[in-house]
Design a protein around this motif. Sequence first.
Motif, mmCIF file in Angstrom:
data_model
loop_
_atom_site.group_PDB
_atom_site.id
_atom_site.type_symbol
_atom_site.label_atom_id
_atom_site.label_comp_id
_atom_site.label_asym_id
_atom_site.label_seq_id
_atom_site.Cartn_x
_atom_site.Cartn_y
_atom_site.Cartn_z
ATOM 1 N N TRP A 1 2.164 0.253 13.581
ATOM 2 C CA TRP A 1 1.873 1.195 12.509
ATOM 3 C C TRP A 1 0.408 1.584 12.534
ATOM 4 N N HIS A 2 0.156 2.881 12.465
ATOM 5 C CA HIS A 2 -1.217 3.392 12.416
ATOM 6 C C HIS A 2 -1.646 3.446 10.950
ATOM 7 N N ASP A 3 -2.516 2.562 10.554
ATOM 8 C CA ASP A 3 -2.982 2.465 9.170
ATOM 9 C C ASP A 3 -3.932 3.625 8.865
ATOM 10 N N ASP B 1 8.596 4.334 5.580
ATOM 11 C CA ASP B 1 9.466 3.339 4.947
ATOM 12 C C ASP B 1 8.685 2.029 4.882
ATOM 13 N N PRO B 2 8.371 1.534 3.680
ATOM 14 C CA PRO B 2 7.559 0.317 3.582
ATOM 15 C C PRO B 2 8.241 -0.914 4.187
ATOM 16 N N ILE C 1 -2.327 13.316 5.405
ATOM 17 C CA ILE C 1 -2.190 11.857 5.452
ATOM 18 C C ILE C 1 -1.253 11.399 4.344
ATOM 19 N N ASN C 2 -1.420 11.955 3.138
ATOM 20 C CA ASN C 2 -0.519 11.613 2.031
ATOM 21 C C ASN C 2 0.932 11.873 2.417
ATOM 22 N N ASN C 3 1.189 13.008 3.026
ATOM 23 C CA ASN C 3 2.556 13.360 3.411
ATOM 24 C C ASN C 3 3.114 12.383 4.439
ATOM 25 N N ARG C 4 2.264 11.970 5.362
ATOM 26 C CA ARG C 4 2.705 10.988 6.361
ATOM 27 C C ARG C 4 3.043 9.658 5.693
ATOM 28 N N TYR D 1 0.834 -1.199 0.000
ATOM 29 C CA TYR D 1 0.000 0.000 0.000
ATOM 30 C C TYR D 1 0.872 1.255 0.000
ATOM 31 N N VAL D 2 1.856 1.308 0.873
ATOM 32 C CA VAL D 2 2.716 2.494 0.969
ATOM 33 C C VAL D 2 3.435 2.729 -0.354
ATOM 34 N N ILE D 3 3.982 1.696 -0.929
ATOM 35 C CA ILE D 3 4.702 1.822 -2.210
ATOM 36 C C ILE D 3 3.737 2.324 -3.297
ATOM 37 N N THR D 4 2.558 1.727 -3.392
ATOM 38 C CA THR D 4 1.584 2.103 -4.418
ATOM 39 C C THR D 4 1.057 3.514 -4.197
#
Length: 148
Positions: A116-118, A108-109, A100-103, A38-41
């Motif tokens: 981790w707070h999803d 680091d994926p 949220i996008n910036n966070r 998710y983080v990478i995408t």
Amino acid sequence: MEALSVLVLLGTGLVAGVLFAVAVSVMPALIAMPPDRYVITHKLLGRRYDRIMPFIVVGATVIDVVLAVRATGGARLLFAAAALCMVGVAVVSQTRNVPINNRVKRTDPDAIGSDWHDPRGQWRDWHLVRTGFAVAGCTLSATAVVLS
């Protein structure tokens, strides 16, 4: 007036369409991914989107305001309401989704732990709010164009 009408429909339609597509297709896919993917995408999706969408939202808002000033009767009120809806899109985007996008961009994926707070649920909820504003703004602009 005709050229501005075409531009406002193009702008509000693009915003509503893109946000709707993200809501019904992209976001469910992101929610289904494991956190690292998710983080990478998320980072990949935002590269160009984050640079162009604010200009389209602001442009459509400005054109709605100009049309509200030039229009008369019910069309004036509808263009003004559409502009307010587009301001809603911008405010929700800049104060809720963008932070949220910036966070996520700083995440680091490879270092996502169990603590981790999803942010996906919160991001989705705010995204649906701005999507509602965008669809309403597009609908109001279209109705105003028909009346003017």
